[in-house]
Design a protein around this motif. Structure first.
Motif, PDB file in Angstrom:
ATOM      1  N   ARG A  96      -9.323   2.007   1.412  1.00 56.35           N
ATOM      2  CA  ARG A  96      -9.092   0.654   2.191  1.00 56.35           C
ATOM      3  C   ARG A  96      -9.044  -0.202   1.208  1.00 56.35           C
ATOM      4  O   ARG A  96     -10.227  -0.455   0.395  1.00 56.35           O
ATOM      5  CB  ARG A  96      -9.814   0.591   3.290  1.00 56.35           C
ATOM      6  N   GLY A  98      -0.113   4.237   2.559  1.00 55.28           N
ATOM      7  CA  GLY A  98      -0.014   3.609   4.217  1.00 55.28           C
ATOM      8  C   GLY A  98       1.330   2.974   4.294  1.00 55.28           C
ATOM      9  O   GLY A  98       1.796   2.722   5.450  1.00 55.28           O
ATOM     10  N   ASN A 127     -15.153   2.861   2.182  1.00 54.45           N
ATOM     11  CA  ASN A 127     -14.673   3.966   1.345  1.00 54.45           C
ATOM     12  C   ASN A 127     -15.612   4.799   1.151  1.00 54.45           C
ATOM     13  O   ASN A 127     -15.430   6.085   0.705  1.00 54.45           O
ATOM     14  CB  ASN A 127     -14.129   3.366  -0.067  1.00 54.45           C
ATOM     15  N   HIS A 182      -3.819   0.654   2.152  1.00 61.86           N
ATOM     16  CA  HIS A 182      -4.374   2.110   1.824  1.00 61.86           C
ATOM     17  C   HIS A 182      -3.724   2.592   0.525  1.00 61.86           C
ATOM     18  O   HIS A 182      -2.633   2.410   0.484  1.00 61.86           O
ATOM     19  CB  HIS A 182      -4.445   2.783   3.058  1.00 61.86           C
ATOM     20  N   GLU A 183      -4.427   3.118  -0.308  1.00 67.10           N
ATOM     21  CA  GLU A 183      -4.221   3.915  -1.493  1.00 67.10           C
ATOM     22  C   GLU A 183      -4.776   5.056  -1.540  1.00 67.10           C
ATOM     23  O   GLU A 183      -5.992   5.311  -1.186  1.00 67.10           O
ATOM     24  CB  GLU A 183      -4.385   3.125  -2.779  1.00 67.10           C
ATOM     25  N   ASP A 184      -4.005   6.193  -2.102  1.00 68.51           N
ATOM     26  CA  ASP A 184      -4.898   7.433  -2.302  1.00 68.51           C
ATOM     27  C   ASP A 184      -5.021   7.742  -3.804  1.00 68.51           C
ATOM     28  O   ASP A 184      -3.895   7.557  -4.623  1.00 68.51           O
ATOM     29  CB  ASP A 184      -3.943   8.744  -1.848  1.00 68.51           C
ATOM     30  N   GLY A 226       0.836  -0.953   0.070  1.00 68.61           N
ATOM     31  CA  GLY A 226       0.107  -0.027  -0.003  1.00 68.61           C
ATOM     32  C   GLY A 226       0.958   1.318  -0.032  1.00 68.61           C
ATOM     33  O   GLY A 226       1.590   1.536   1.070  1.00 68.61           O
ATOM     34  N   ARG A 263      -8.913   8.577  -0.162  1.00 71.45           N
ATOM     35  CA  ARG A 263      -8.166   7.308   0.556  1.00 71.45           C
ATOM     36  C   ARG A 263      -8.920   6.286   0.385  1.00 71.45           C
ATOM     37  O   ARG A 263      -9.982   6.166   0.752  1.00 71.45           O
ATOM     38  CB  ARG A 263      -7.683   7.719   1.866  1.00 71.45           C
ATOM     39  N   ASP A 288     -14.943  -3.186   1.743  1.00 69.02           N
ATOM     40  CA  ASP A 288     -14.131  -2.019   1.492  1.00 69.02           C
ATOM     41  C   ASP A 288     -15.062  -1.100   0.983  1.00 69.02           C
ATOM     42  O   ASP A 288     -14.790   0.174   1.456  1.00 69.02           O
ATOM     43  CB  ASP A 288     -13.031  -2.487   0.624  1.00 69.02           C
TER      44      ASP A 288
END
Length: 423
Positions: free
Chosen positions: A242, A204, A314, A233-235, A201, A240, A310
């Motif tokens: 999960r 994070g 999100n 976690h990714e942007d 990720g 953001r 998720d």
């Protein structure tokens, strides 16, 4: 049989009907086709799909299979190479690794070849007259993959399957993988599972690994979380996300950014603030949370339990509903826009019927296979939707995998000018 070979000299060469499949023959290729091979023709005009070749090359090939209408072959040597041919840099490729089937093509040339593959599929299979197909962006060709799914060898080491067999080609590093994934490849050992997945990720800085239930994974630092319940976690596009271990995510956050931008372009012109949006095969909510962020209502339909969990996380704070079910079992509701991102096989007749029953004026289809895009284009046309344009992205450089975003608009009965078959 006496024939003129591709270089103009006389030779005695059997046809594919009579030749030994291990025999070496010379062929001239023309163009790339769905699946990533180059097309050539034998002395009788039969189509031969040549793996490892590029367009307009003279190659010596070994025949692999022969059927009535076509044959397959693999390159043995190249007599006249394309200007786009390069020597694969990966040492595992030279040991037979099948993870990257286009490493012999210069990265700068790959997205144009993928665009040509998509255009031909839409013209030949979908029978779209002069389809609008544009070349989009590509991510960096090396170090991009933040998730890899690996085979596990008898000794517990991991790698990819050989391109010539089911053997595992062990890896200590992979040039298309994120450097943090490579840090795990060098030491990880697994038992009790045929496959092991590794994911980083980026947002994070988390590292996770998982295999089959009960898998034993060793050789990793204590900071690497192991098992199907682990998350990263990714942007993407200011949001953001999960992402659980068993939930699908794109090849990298950069790839996800490109897709969000392309889907946004395909949805342009609609007042989303007044729209109901269906996010079919919605996964963790990538498009629902970004493209459809300001929509009046969003309904996400997804079969994966982990992805739905998720997505609910999100999409907190949005006017969004998450429906955990197969699309074929979903009861359609009236909508203005459908975004659909099916698996590689694309839509089937039942799924396509569900989408068109929404009455949406526009369908934006994300496809990861040129062949399935062409089949889906025919399905949607039968239901009254016209192909308006496809954007081709390269989010899997050094492989033949394609990613496309296509806009379909519903045409009114009797509207000859906008009918998809209108010329």
């Amino acid at each position: 049989m006496t024939l003129q070979n591709q270089s103009g000299t006389s030779t005695i060469r059997p046809t594919i009907d009579t030749m030994d499949l291990e025999e070496i023959v010379e062929l001239r290729t023309s163009h790339m086709v769905v699946g990533g091979a180059a097309l050539a023709r034998d002395a009788n005009g039969r189509v031969v799909f040549v793996s490892g070749a590029l367009p307009d090359e003279l190659v010596m090939v070994r025949m692999v299979t022969a059927k009535k209408d076509f044959a397959t072959a693999e390159v043995v040597s190249v007599t006249e190479p394309s200007a786009s041919r390069v020597e694969p840099a990966c040492e595992a490729w030279h040991r037979g690794c099948g993870g990257c089937d286009w490493q012999h093509i210069a990265p700068a040339a790959q997205v144009a070849m993928k665009t040509d593959m998509v255009r031909e599929a839409l013209s030949r299979t979908a029978r779209v007259d002069q389809p609008v197909v544009v070349t989009g962006a590509a991510i960096a060709p090396w170090g991009y993959r933040t998730t890899v799914r690996l085979a596990v060898g008898d000794d517990g080491r991991v790698g990819f399957r050989s391109r010539r067999s089911h053997d595992v080609v062990a890896l200590r590093a992979c040039p298309v993988a994120d450097e943090r994934i490579n840090g795990l490849l060098a030491t990880v050992v697994a038992a009790g599972t045929d496959e092991l997945s590794l994911r980083v990720g980026v947002a994070g800085a988390e590292l996770i690994a998982w295999g089959a239930p009960g898998a034993l994974v060793s050789g990793l630092a204590d900071t690497v979380r192991i098992g199907a319940t682990a998350v990263v976690h990714e942007d993407v596009a200011g949001h953001r996300f999960r992402v659980s271990a068993t939930s699908f995510f794109q090849s990298s956050p950069e790839a996800a950014e490109l897709l969000v931008a392309a889907v946004t372009r395909a949805a342009a012109g609609l007042d989303l603030g007044q729209c109901t949006v269906i996010d079919a095969y919605g996964g963790v909510g990538l498009f629902a949370a970004t493209v459809a962020r300001g929509a009046e209502r969003v309904v996400l339909v997804e079969a994966s339990a982990s992805a739905c969990a998720d997505a609910r996380h999100n999409l907190r704070g949005q006017r969004a509903e998450v429906m955990e079910m197969r699309l074929e079992a979903w009861t359609p509701i009236a909508a203005d826009l459908v975004i659909a991102d099916p698996a590689r096989n694309g839509l089937d007749k039942s799924a396509a019927a569900r989408l068109v029953q929404t009455g949406a004026s526009r369908i934006v289809l994300v496809s990861c296979d040129a062949g399935s895009l062409a089949r889906d284009t025919r399905l949607l046309r039968e239901h009254g939707y016209a192909h308006r344009g496809t954007e081709v992205l390269d989010v899997f450089p050094n492989t033949s995998h394609v990613e496309t975003v296509t806009r379909f608009d519903r045409f009114a009965p009797g509207d000859r000018a906008n009918h998809p078959d209108h010329v």
